[in-house]
Design a protein around this motif. Structure first.
Motif, PDB file in Angstrom:
ATOM      1  N   SER A   1       0.810  -1.220   0.000  1.00  0.00           N
ATOM      2  CA  SER A   1       0.000   0.000   0.000  1.00  0.00           C
ATOM      3  C   SER A   1       0.846   1.274   0.000  1.00  0.00           C
ATOM      4  CB  SER A   1      -0.933   0.011   1.214  1.00  0.00           C
ATOM      5  OG  SER A   1      -0.177   0.023   2.423  1.00  0.00           O
ATOM      6  N   SER A   2       2.030   1.191   0.563  1.00  0.00           N
ATOM      7  CA  SER A   2       2.881   2.379   0.675  1.00  0.00           C
ATOM      8  C   SER A   2       3.812   2.563  -0.514  1.00  0.00           C
ATOM      9  CB  SER A   2       3.733   2.281   1.948  1.00  0.00           C
ATOM     10  OG  SER A   2       4.685   1.230   1.811  1.00  0.00           O
TER      11      SER A   2
ATOM     12  N   ARG B   1       6.564   1.165  -0.562  1.00  0.00           N
ATOM     13  CA  ARG B   1       7.896   0.980   0.040  1.00  0.00           C
ATOM     14  C   ARG B   1       8.050  -0.485   0.456  1.00  0.00           C
ATOM     15  NH1 ARG B   1       8.150   3.260   4.721  1.00  0.00           N
ATOM     16  NH2 ARG B   1       5.962   3.889   4.862  1.00  0.00           N
TER      17      ARG B   1
ATOM     18  N   PRO C   1       2.117   1.930  -5.493  1.00  0.00           N
ATOM     19  CA  PRO C   1       1.303   1.180  -4.525  1.00  0.00           C
ATOM     20  C   PRO C   1       0.352   0.244  -5.255  1.00  0.00           C
ATOM     21  CG  PRO C   1       1.425   3.492  -3.908  1.00  0.00           C
ATOM     22  CD  PRO C   1       2.038   3.387  -5.268  1.00  0.00           C
TER      23      PRO C   1
ATOM     24  N   ASP D   1       5.582  -4.551   3.487  1.00  0.00           N
ATOM     25  CA  ASP D   1       5.137  -3.218   3.101  1.00  0.00           C
ATOM     26  C   ASP D   1       5.509  -2.210   4.180  1.00  0.00           C
ATOM     27  OD1 ASP D   1       3.463  -1.134   1.763  1.00  0.00           O
ATOM     28  OD2 ASP D   1       2.256  -1.405   3.574  1.00  0.00           O
TER      29      ASP D   1
ATOM     30  N   GLY E   1       3.940   0.413   5.162  1.00  0.00           N
ATOM     31  CA  GLY E   1       2.811   0.736   6.022  1.00  0.00           C
ATOM     32  C   GLY E   1       2.568  -0.315   7.078  1.00  0.00           C
TER      33      GLY E   1
ATOM     34  N   GLY F   1      -1.166  -2.401   5.046  1.00  0.00           N
ATOM     35  CA  GLY F   1      -0.371  -3.170   4.098  1.00  0.00           C
ATOM     36  C   GLY F   1      -0.286  -4.639   4.451  1.00  0.00           C
TER      37      GLY F   1
END
Length: 242
Positions: free
Chosen positions: A59-60, A62, A84, A150, A152, A198
């Motif tokens: 979701s992030s 990252r 994302p 993730d 998040g 996430g």
């Protein structure tokens, strides 16, 4: 002058260069996830099959790679531009005979474009050009488990009280040990979990504890197509001779 030329010739004949580094074997990284592949390792041959673990909610945008049972909450994201979204996670599982099924490679699929080059996965603070010989960047495993995480999800974990985090880890252990055999991997751990906004994809790390590098495939436009963690079960990299 003659001595320098002689040393250069010896180095070339030995395949040794000043900037020799560990390199992935693109044909192995591709074939291991193609079905019907038989890998090699220390003179042994291991049939490899592919298991789809699920989809990771990144979701992030990252991505962290780490042992999910020894997280500090301060792990750094890989230096990658990832939109994302939800991305498939595949496991290349080697049948090693008497030593059972072992997860040799874990792959996060970011695109269906074919990779044209591979680079070692790094954080923004790491420089792959600094690596020499058998050196790699990667992460340490102390609980026999690796993960794609993730950003998040990691932030949500960090916000938990320590006792709640510990209890969650115990729940993961139970669920992951049950899920591995359901996916046809006896005695292996595998789990896809949602944490906060996430997700975390978790899986047994090859032979167990160690230090493992990940590799990023890039398409012709320089965009990442996949991230693959190598757990050292099969010959998936070339290491320079000392």
């Amino acid at each position: 002058m003659f001595r320098k030329a002689l040393l250069l010739c010896v180095a070339l004949l030995c395949g040794c260069t000043a900037n020799a580094q560990v390199k992935p074997k693109p044909d192995v990284l591709k074939a291991a996830f193609g079905g019907g592949f038989v890998a090699e390792a220390d003179g042994e041959r291991y049939p490899v099959r592919v298991v789809r673990l699920g989809e990771l909610n990144l979701s992030s945008g990252r991505l962290m790679v780490a042992d999910p049972f020894t997280l500090s909450g301060d792990e750094k994201a890989l230096d990658l531009a990832i939109p994302p979204g939800r991305y498939p996670v595949d496991l290349a599982v080697a049948d090693t005979g008497k030593s059972g099924h072992r997860i040799a490679l874990a792959r996060l699929v970011l695109s269906d474009k074919p990779p044209v080059r591979w680079r070692i996965a790094v954080t923004a603070e790491q420089d792959a050009r600094s690596l020499k010989g058998s050196e790699v960047f990667g992460y340490g495993v102390d609980a026999g488990t690796g993960a794609f995480i993730d950003g998040g999800a990691l932030a949500s974990l960090k916000a938990l009280p320590s006792d709640a985090w510990e209890a969650l880890g115990e729940q993961w252990q139970v669920r992951g040990e049950a899920q591995g055999p359901k996916l046809g991997m006896p005695y292996q751990f595998a789990l896809m979990e949602t944490v906060g906004p996430g997700g975390i994809a978790m899986f047994s790390s090859g032979w167990g504890d160690g230090f493992y590098a990940s590799w990023v495939g890039y398409d012709a436009q320089g965009r990442p197509t996949s991230v693959i963690t190598d757990f050292g079960v099969i010959d998936a990299v070339t290491t320079p001779r000392d």
